[in-house]
Write a protein that holds these residues in place. Structure first.
Motif, PDB file in Angstrom:
ATOM      1  N   SER A  17       0.818  -1.221   0.000  1.00  0.00           N
ATOM      2  CA  SER A  17       0.000   0.000   0.000  1.00  0.00           C
ATOM      3  C   SER A  17       0.846   1.262   0.000  1.00  0.00           C
ATOM      4  CB  SER A  17      -0.943  -0.005   1.202  1.00  0.00           C
ATOM      5  OG  SER A  17      -0.222   0.168   2.416  1.00  0.00           O
ATOM      6  N   VAL A  39       1.532   2.593  -3.629  1.00  0.00           N
ATOM      7  CA  VAL A  39       0.427   3.058  -4.483  1.00  0.00           C
ATOM      8  C   VAL A  39       0.325   4.578  -4.396  1.00  0.00           C
ATOM      9  CG1 VAL A  39      -2.045   2.875  -4.951  1.00  0.00           C
ATOM     10  CG2 VAL A  39      -0.771   0.894  -4.090  1.00  0.00           C
ATOM     11  N   PRO A  40       0.194   5.279  -5.521  1.00  0.00           N
ATOM     12  CA  PRO A  40       0.031   6.739  -5.485  1.00  0.00           C
ATOM     13  C   PRO A  40      -1.221   7.151  -4.715  1.00  0.00           C
ATOM     14  CG  PRO A  40       0.537   5.995  -7.714  1.00  0.00           C
ATOM     15  CD  PRO A  40       0.263   4.762  -6.899  1.00  0.00           C
ATOM     16  N   ARG A  97      -3.446   9.277  -5.318  1.00  0.00           N
ATOM     17  CA  ARG A  97      -4.648   9.564  -6.116  1.00  0.00           C
ATOM     18  C   ARG A  97      -5.448   8.306  -6.454  1.00  0.00           C
ATOM     19  NH1 ARG A  97      -0.249   9.892  -9.463  1.00  0.00           N
ATOM     20  NH2 ARG A  97      -0.258   8.487 -11.293  1.00  0.00           N
ATOM     21  N   ARG A  98      -4.855   7.119  -6.275  1.00  0.00           N
ATOM     22  CA  ARG A  98      -5.523   5.861  -6.623  1.00  0.00           C
ATOM     23  C   ARG A  98      -6.329   5.362  -5.418  1.00  0.00           C
ATOM     24  NH1 ARG A  98      -2.938   3.168 -10.771  1.00  0.00           N
ATOM     25  NH2 ARG A  98      -4.733   1.749 -10.665  1.00  0.00           N
ATOM     26  N   GLU A  99      -7.404   6.035  -5.102  1.00  0.00           N
ATOM     27  CA  GLU A  99      -8.216   5.691  -3.934  1.00  0.00           C
ATOM     28  C   GLU A  99      -8.731   4.254  -3.982  1.00  0.00           C
ATOM     29  OE1 GLU A  99     -11.515   8.004  -2.805  1.00  0.00           O
ATOM     30  OE2 GLU A  99     -10.332   9.687  -2.056  1.00  0.00           O
ATOM     31  N   THR A 100      -9.292   3.897  -5.119  1.00  0.00           N
ATOM     32  CA  THR A 100      -9.909   2.567  -5.241  1.00  0.00           C
ATOM     33  C   THR A 100      -8.887   1.461  -5.021  1.00  0.00           C
ATOM     34  OG1 THR A 100     -11.512   3.458  -6.821  1.00  0.00           O
ATOM     35  CG2 THR A 100     -11.252   1.060  -6.729  1.00  0.00           C
ATOM     36  N   LEU A 101      -7.714   1.598  -5.617  1.00  0.00           N
ATOM     37  CA  LEU A 101      -6.680   0.574  -5.479  1.00  0.00           C
ATOM     38  C   LEU A 101      -6.182   0.487  -4.041  1.00  0.00           C
ATOM     39  CD1 LEU A 101      -4.877  -1.518  -6.791  1.00  0.00           C
ATOM     40  CD2 LEU A 101      -3.270   0.311  -7.409  1.00  0.00           C
ATOM     41  N   ILE A 102      -6.032   1.637  -3.398  1.00  0.00           N
ATOM     42  CA  ILE A 102      -5.564   1.653  -2.006  1.00  0.00           C
ATOM     43  C   ILE A 102      -6.541   0.888  -1.112  1.00  0.00           C
ATOM     44  CG2 ILE A 102      -5.153   3.136  -0.012  1.00  0.00           C
ATOM     45  CD1 ILE A 102      -4.194   5.288  -2.024  1.00  0.00           C
ATOM     46  N   GLN A 160      -8.812  -1.266  -2.029  1.00  0.00           N
ATOM     47  CA  GLN A 160      -8.901  -2.681  -2.428  1.00  0.00           C
ATOM     48  C   GLN A 160      -7.767  -3.498  -1.821  1.00  0.00           C
ATOM     49  OE1 GLN A 160      -8.986  -2.489  -6.712  1.00  0.00           O
ATOM     50  NE2 GLN A 160     -11.236  -2.398  -6.808  1.00  0.00           N
ATOM     51  N   LYS A 187      -4.965   7.836   1.645  1.00  0.00           N
ATOM     52  CA  LYS A 187      -3.874   6.848   1.598  1.00  0.00           C
ATOM     53  C   LYS A 187      -3.208   6.713   2.965  1.00  0.00           C
ATOM     54  CE  LYS A 187       0.462   5.935  -0.943  1.00  0.00           C
ATOM     55  NZ  LYS A 187       1.312   5.628   0.177  1.00  0.00           N
TER      56      LYS A 187
END
Length: 622
Positions: free
Chosen positions: A19, A22-23, A25-30, A32, A114
């Protein structure tokens, strides 16, 4: 099955590290990654518990990693699994998954999205490591991770003054609990003459044999364990920190101060119960602490105007009852009580915003009579007295300041005459003289040799007290903290001819983190007009990389797991004799104030409301 225990620690650790990459700005990926990590952990927990129960729920113990081995000391990571761990693991996995899933929507578009999920995963690493620990050293590693993640979550809204101030206050009390564990480990080394495990503590004959000939040592260890448990679970006289910790986001309040972290004091007592169960005085003391906490917290909860504070004090009261249950020997009842209280407080905190909204509407549209309570039977004078005491929260904050922090600050202020030049002029030669005496130790008289550890430890304590109360120069405070560690190492070097390689291990972490931290402060000084400690600057917004590097440096200097400083601090205490209580007190107090001074520098320089410079404001207005 025992070989699978490290999986429960390494899985959240891997999720946390992933985690971080992860950038923001990538809310969904963070989210997930966080949900997948905790969900997989929950699935693994359920499957493991099923197999474990079918196998007859055996007690598991595995010695995983040896971090340091000397001729008389071994520092190793040990994992332990029994009924207590099973309950805490399942409740923790289920509630963490629930709250992580809930936070995906609750924290949507928050500036620190994040940072929130990173800290939650970091907290979960510390939680699993704590409940799976097989010895005090492993437990202390998780304990420290919980402390720093708690500080970061309370100060999550770092652009506000109150969350940052309360985060520092909570960390200050946590530091007392940390040192309680350090002193318990120190005396345990002298009691067992080895790094003992919780599995060995379940051997009644072995424990009884040692405590029969070392009764006072056993009482000291038990009281230090109680101190750590009382601080972590917000029992008297440390109860006032829990409502202050509610400054963070509601999900973090639920997972930390409603369900999991606040119950780890109960876990510590359950885990060490075989050690102190035959010490009647200790059991009475634990029960008394729990009873007083339950009564006082119940009264305070009834007069709170904030729903979060009301829930916090209600939880303190229930934990007080758990202390009584453990002291009475009802461990399984305490476990059941923990699970019920954890689920209830999590639910209450997560729905508290909706409940407040509902109650406001009810006030306007429906007027129900006030429910009757037991207070109506009290004489008016007594009822009003208790009401005012509870309204003032029994002045618990004032008492802590009056008897704990204010005396330390008063001593530090008397050292205001010490400037950096004077410190370097007087104390550096004294340190050089100490090294010279250490090299020629054989020529010293025994009485003089026994006095020197006290002298150098006291000098180090004075330096860190000055650093704690320094209001102007951040770099001077930083240098004084580093010098404290050098004087502590010198003081202990006169005990048992402290070996050079052990001193080098301890100071290596101090030197690396100390030099890097000084460089960061110097760099920030050139970029900003001021980094004095008289106010909060909020430089983390403009200089995020410097803030992150300096936080790592603070952790490295304070002995955060599993840095060389952390291992070295534990190693140092093994060289303090059991009859040197004053030396142990000075050293432990140095480590308490050391952590407070470090986190104070970080909070003052990088956190709090960001005040733009006059140049920036003039530029923006033009």
């Amino acid at each position: 099955m025992a070989s699978l225990l490290p999986f429960f620690v390494f899985l959240p650790l891997v999720g946390y590290l992933v985690s971080l990459l992860v950038p923001a700005r990538r809310e969904t990926l963070i989210s997930q990654i966080a949900v997948f990590t905790v969900g997989l952990h929950l699935l693994g927990t359920v499957l493991f518990l099923g197999v474990w129960l079918l196998a007859g729920h055996p007690t598991l113990d595995v010695k995983e990693i040896v971090l340091l081995r000397t001729s008389s000391y071994e520092f190793f990571v040990d994992f332990d699994f029994d009924v207590v761990t099973a309950v805490y693991l399942f409740v923790g996995a289920f509630l963490t998954f629930l709250i992580t899933r809930y936070s995906r929507a609750y924290m949507h578009r928050e500036a620190g999205y994040k940072r929130f999920f990173n800290t939650i995963l970091f907290f979960y690493v510390g939680y699993t490591l704590t409940i799976l620990s097989g010895n005090l050293e492993t437990l202390f590693i998780g304990w420290e991770i919980l402390g720093i993640s708690s500080f970061l979550l309370i100060a999550f809204y770092r652009d506000r003054y109150l969350p940052v101030k309360n985060a520092v206050k909570v960390f200050s009390l946590y530091r007392i609990g940390d040192v309680g564990l350090i002193l318990a480990m120190w005396m345990s080394h002298h009691l067992w003459h080895q790094n003992t495990t919780f599995l060995q503590l379940r051997n009644y004959e072995l424990v009884h044999e040692h405590l029969q000939s070392h009764t006072l040592i056993g009482v000291f260890i038990s009281v230090m364990i109680l101190l750590s448990a009382a601080v972590k679970s917000a029992q008297l006289p440390f109860s006032s920190w829990l409502p202050r910790a509610m400054e963070g986001p509601t999900p973090s309040s639920a997972i930390f101060y409603g369900s999991l972290s606040v119950h780890l004091g109960v876990f510590l007592l359950l885990r060490t119960y075989p050690f102190w169960e035959q010490q009647v005085s200790v059991r009475v003391l634990i029960g008394a602490v729990g009873l007083c906490s339950a009564l006082v917290a119940t009264g305070i909860a009834r007069v709170q105007s904030s729903v979060k504070s009301q829930i916090a004090y209600a939880s303190i009261a229930q934990i007080g009852l758990m202390f009584i249950e453990i002291a009475a020997g009802w461990g399984h009842l305490a476990l059941f009580h923990f699970a019920g209280n954890a689920f209830l407080r999590t639910y209450q905190l997560l729905v508290s915003p909706s409940v407040v909204s509902y109650q406001i509407r009810e006030q306007f549209y429906h007027f129900s009579p006030h429910p009757q309570s037991i207070e109506r039977f009290y004489p008016k004078k007594i009822a009003y007295t208790f009401y005012m005491l509870c309204l003032k929260e029994w002045n618990l904050d004032s008492l802590m300041y009056r008897f704990l922090w204010n005396p330390l600050k008063a001593i530090g202020r008397r050292l205001d005459f010490l400037t950096l030049n004077r410190v370097l002029f007087f104390f550096v030669p004294i340190y050089g003289l100490g090294l010279l005496l250490l090299v020629n130790e054989d020529a010293l008289s025994p009485d003089f040799e026994h006095t020197l550890p006290m002298v150098f430890s006291l000098l180090g304590l004075l330096m860190v007290l000055k650093a704690f109360t320094e209001r102007k120069k951040a770099r001077m405070s930083w240098v004084l903290i580093l010098m404290n560690h050098f004087f502590v190492a010198l003081a202990i070097s006169f005990n048992e001819h402290f070996r050079f390689e052990q001193t080098l291990l301890y100071l290596s972490g101090i030197v690396v983190a100390g030099v890097l931290g000084f460089i960061v402060l110097t760099r920030l000084k050139t970029l900003e007009t001021s980094i004095d400690l008289g106010r909060f600057h909020g430089h983390a917004y403009k200089h995020r990389l410097l803030a992150f590097l300096f936080l790592l440096c603070c952790l490295g200097v304070s002995g955060f797991p599993i840095t060389p400083t952390f291992v070295g601090e534990d190693l140092i205490f093994t060289h303090i004799h059991e009859n040197q209580l004053a030396l142990a007190f000075f050293t432990a107090l140095s480590f308490i104030v050391d952590g407070l001074a470090l986190i104070r520098i970080y909070a003052r320089v990088f956190l709090g409301p960001h005040v733009r410079s006059v140049f920036d404001m003039a530029y923006r207005s033009s």
